[in-house]
Design an enzyme around this catalytic site. Sequence first.
Site, PDB file in Angstrom:
ATOM      1  N   LYS A 196       0.771  -1.409  -0.003  1.00 36.20           N
ATOM      2  CA  LYS A 196       0.205  -0.041  -0.075  1.00 36.20           C
ATOM      3  C   LYS A 196       0.731   1.300  -0.093  1.00 36.20           C
ATOM      4  O   LYS A 196       1.783   1.363   0.933  1.00 36.20           O
ATOM      5  CB  LYS A 196      -0.899   0.036   1.234  1.00 36.20           C
ATOM      6  CG  LYS A 196      -1.824   1.283   1.357  1.00 36.20           C
ATOM      7  CD  LYS A 196      -2.863   1.169   2.473  1.00 36.20           C
ATOM      8  CE  LYS A 196      -3.625   2.429   2.537  1.00 36.20           C
ATOM      9  NZ  LYS A 196      -4.838   2.369   3.553  1.00 36.20           N
ATOM     10  N   ARG A 206     -10.828   9.801   2.198  1.00 33.98           N
ATOM     11  CA  ARG A 206     -10.717  10.600   3.530  1.00 33.98           C
ATOM     12  C   ARG A 206     -11.848  11.236   3.822  1.00 33.98           C
ATOM     13  O   ARG A 206     -12.196  11.571   4.887  1.00 33.98           O
ATOM     14  CB  ARG A 206      -9.149  10.880   3.604  1.00 33.98           C
ATOM     15  CG  ARG A 206      -8.279  10.238   3.788  1.00 33.98           C
ATOM     16  CD  ARG A 206      -6.809  10.452   3.680  1.00 33.98           C
ATOM     17  NE  ARG A 206      -6.054   9.639   3.496  1.00 33.98           N
ATOM     18  CZ  ARG A 206      -4.405   9.785   3.266  1.00 33.98           C
ATOM     19  NH1 ARG A 206      -4.180  10.920   3.152  1.00 33.98           N
ATOM     20  NH2 ARG A 206      -3.863   8.708   3.082  1.00 33.98           N
ATOM     21  N   LYS A 218       1.178   9.918   5.803  1.00 34.11           N
ATOM     22  CA  LYS A 218       1.289   8.435   6.383  1.00 34.11           C
ATOM     23  C   LYS A 218       2.664   7.977   5.581  1.00 34.11           C
ATOM     24  O   LYS A 218       2.834   6.757   5.557  1.00 34.11           O
ATOM     25  CB  LYS A 218       0.060   7.838   5.934  1.00 34.11           C
ATOM     26  CG  LYS A 218      -1.219   8.272   6.568  1.00 34.11           C
ATOM     27  CD  LYS A 218      -2.451   7.387   6.142  1.00 34.11           C
ATOM     28  CE  LYS A 218      -3.620   7.874   6.955  1.00 34.11           C
ATOM     29  NZ  LYS A 218      -4.749   6.895   6.829  1.00 34.11           N
ATOM     30  N   GLU A 234       7.562  -6.543   0.978  1.00 33.67           N
ATOM     31  CA  GLU A 234       6.457  -6.397   1.944  1.00 33.67           C
ATOM     32  C   GLU A 234       5.459  -7.490   1.600  1.00 33.67           C
ATOM     33  O   GLU A 234       5.081  -8.112   2.653  1.00 33.67           O
ATOM     34  CB  GLU A 234       5.837  -5.181   1.904  1.00 33.67           C
ATOM     35  CG  GLU A 234       6.192  -3.858   2.257  1.00 33.67           C
ATOM     36  CD  GLU A 234       5.987  -3.708   3.663  1.00 33.67           C
ATOM     37  OE1 GLU A 234       5.434  -4.471   4.223  1.00 33.67           O
ATOM     38  OE2 GLU A 234       6.479  -2.763   4.298  1.00 33.67           O
ATOM     39  N   LYS A 249      -2.283  -1.412  -3.881  1.00 34.73           N
ATOM     40  CA  LYS A 249      -3.117  -0.319  -3.989  1.00 34.73           C
ATOM     41  C   LYS A 249      -2.277   1.064  -3.934  1.00 34.73           C
ATOM     42  O   LYS A 249      -1.129   1.049  -3.264  1.00 34.73           O
ATOM     43  CB  LYS A 249      -3.885  -0.349  -2.635  1.00 34.73           C
ATOM     44  CG  LYS A 249      -4.652   0.907  -2.341  1.00 34.73           C
ATOM     45  CD  LYS A 249      -5.401   0.592  -0.913  1.00 34.73           C
ATOM     46  CE  LYS A 249      -5.981   1.830  -0.477  1.00 34.73           C
ATOM     47  NZ  LYS A 249      -6.503   1.870   0.986  1.00 34.73           N
ATOM     48  N   SER A 275     -10.411   5.686  -4.421  1.00 34.64           N
ATOM     49  CA  SER A 275     -11.340   6.675  -4.396  1.00 34.64           C
ATOM     50  C   SER A 275     -10.824   7.832  -5.503  1.00 34.64           C
ATOM     51  O   SER A 275     -11.563   8.330  -6.157  1.00 34.64           O
ATOM     52  CB  SER A 275     -11.463   7.302  -3.085  1.00 34.64           C
ATOM     53  OG  SER A 275     -10.208   7.631  -2.531  1.00 34.64           O
ATOM     54  N   TYR A 314     -15.101   1.008  -6.725  1.00 34.98           N
ATOM     55  CA  TYR A 314     -16.324   1.855  -6.552  1.00 34.98           C
ATOM     56  C   TYR A 314     -17.118   1.711  -7.711  1.00 34.98           C
ATOM     57  O   TYR A 314     -18.333   2.081  -7.939  1.00 34.98           O
ATOM     58  CB  TYR A 314     -16.258   3.234  -6.178  1.00 34.98           C
ATOM     59  CG  TYR A 314     -15.198   3.376  -4.808  1.00 34.98           C
ATOM     60  CD1 TYR A 314     -15.818   3.298  -3.741  1.00 34.98           C
ATOM     61  CD2 TYR A 314     -13.773   3.652  -4.940  1.00 34.98           C
ATOM     62  CE1 TYR A 314     -15.070   3.094  -2.533  1.00 34.98           C
ATOM     63  CE2 TYR A 314     -12.878   3.722  -4.129  1.00 34.98           C
ATOM     64  CZ  TYR A 314     -13.359   3.495  -2.568  1.00 34.98           C
ATOM     65  OH  TYR A 314     -12.870   3.607  -1.709  1.00 34.98           O
TER      66      TYR A 314
HETATM   67  C1  PBG Z   1      -7.397   3.260   5.913  1.00 30.85           C
HETATM   68  C2  PBG Z   1      -7.726   2.940   4.335  1.00 30.85           C
HETATM   69  C3  PBG Z   1      -7.593   4.080   3.202  1.00 30.85           C
HETATM   70  C4  PBG Z   1      -8.235   3.461   1.999  1.00 30.85           C
HETATM   71  C5  PBG Z   1      -8.335   2.181   2.551  1.00 30.85           C
HETATM   72  N1  PBG Z   1      -8.561   2.024   3.886  1.00 30.85           N
HETATM   73  C6  PBG Z   1      -7.025   5.559   3.234  1.00 30.85           C
HETATM   74  C7  PBG Z   1      -5.487   5.821   3.753  1.00 30.85           C
HETATM   75  O1  PBG Z   1      -4.862   4.823   3.918  1.00 30.85           O
HETATM   76  O2  PBG Z   1      -5.416   7.232   4.222  1.00 30.85           O
HETATM   77  C8  PBG Z   1      -8.235   4.221   0.971  1.00 30.85           C
HETATM   78  C9  PBG Z   1      -9.177   3.870   0.059  1.00 30.85           C
HETATM   79  C10 PBG Z   1      -9.492   4.791  -1.196  1.00 30.85           C
HETATM   80  O3  PBG Z   1      -9.079   5.866  -1.437  1.00 30.85           O
HETATM   81  O4  PBG Z   1     -10.655   4.333  -2.033  1.00 30.85           O
HETATM   82  N2  PBG Z   1      -6.417   2.727   6.418  1.00 30.85           N
END
Ligand code: PBG
Length: 325
Positions: A196, A206, A218, A234, A249, A275, A314
Site C-alpha cells: 500500500k 478520507r 502517512k 512487503e 493499492k 477513490s 467503486y
Molecule cells: C485506511 C484506508 C484508506 C483507504 C483504504 N483504507 C485511506 C488511507 O490509508 O489513508 C483508501 C481507499 C480509497 O482511497 O479508496 N487505512
Amino acid sequence: MYPLRRNRRLRTTPALRALVRETHLNTTDFIVPLFVVEGSGIKEEIPSMPNYYRFSLDLIRKEVKELWSLGLKSVLLFVKVPDKLKDNAGTEALNAEGLMQRAIKEVRNAVPEMVVMTDVALDPYSSYGHDGIVENGIVVNDATNSILAEMAVSHATAGASIVAPSDMMDGRILDIREALEDEGFVDTAIMSYSAKYASSFYGPFRDALDSAPGFGDKKTYQMDPSNRFEAIKETLMDIDEGADIVMIKPGIAYLDIVREIRNEVDVPVAVYQVSGEYAMIKAAAEKGWLDHEAVMQEQLLAIKRAGANMIASYFAKDMARILGA
Ligand code: PBG
C-alpha cells in the site's frame, strides 16, 4: 511473399475479436467497498465521489441484497465514526456493539452467503486520523499491532469472513493470524494490504470517512511510490506471516507492481482501484471530456490484465450492470 502474418485478420469482426480476447471481466471479480454511518434512512452522497454513498444500517440491508442480485458476492466494510467516539487508541474499534460489528451482523443477516470483508485499521477511530497509536508525534508500531489483532478478532466474532488490515504496520499479519488462531477463528481469512503506497489518490476516501490525518502524513508507514523491490519484500513477508490474499493499492498507477507480484507469489492478488481513481473518471466524464463507461471498462480490464485476481472498485455496481445486460 510478405507479410505471412497479418495480425489484423483476427480483428475483422466483433465475433472474431471476442473469440481471441484474452481478458474478461466477471461480476465475481469484484469487491464492493461500502461506507456505513450511524442513523437510519441515510443514503448520503460523498461530494468528491459522485454517485457513491454512505449508508445507515437499515439501508445497507437493501443495498447488499441488490448487490447480490447483480452477482456481486463480496463487500468490504468501512465505517464513519462520530468524532465524540474517537481517541488515540481507537478504543471504539473494539466495541462489540460498535458500528462495524453491527454492520457485519446486518450484512450477514441480509445475505448470509455474502463474503464479508472488513477494514482493519485505526484511522476512522483515531482522534489523530492515523492508522496507529500516536506517541510523541510518532505512530508506534507494536502497540498498534496489539489493537489491530483484537480488532480482527472482534470482526471475526461478529461474523466477518475476511479481515483486511490496511494499516501497513510491521508484523501485524502475524499478530492478527495468531490472535485469530488462539480464539478459534481458523477459517477467518486475511486479505493484507501488503503493498500500500503513500498515495495522493486517497483524498476522496478520507472525505468519505472524515479520516484525514490531523498532522503530518502517512509516509512513515505507507510505501514510497518510487519503490518496486520493497513491494515484493512487503508482500512476501505478509504471506510468510499468514496472509491468504495480498493487495496492491492504488491500481492504475501501480500496474507494474501488480504484474511483478502476480508473477512472484502463489496466493490470490487483489487490487484496490481507489477513490481518487474513481473521482478522476467521474470528473472528466461530467465535463464531457471522457466516455465514462468506456474508460471505466478499460481501466478495470487493464487492472485484471496486469494480474489482479480480484478488484475492489467503486465501479463494481456500474460494471455488474453492464456485464449482466
Ligand atoms: C485506511 C484506508 C484508506 C483507504 C483504504 N483504507 C485511506 C488511507 O490509508 O489513508 C483508501 C481507499 C480509497 O482511497 O479508496 N487505512
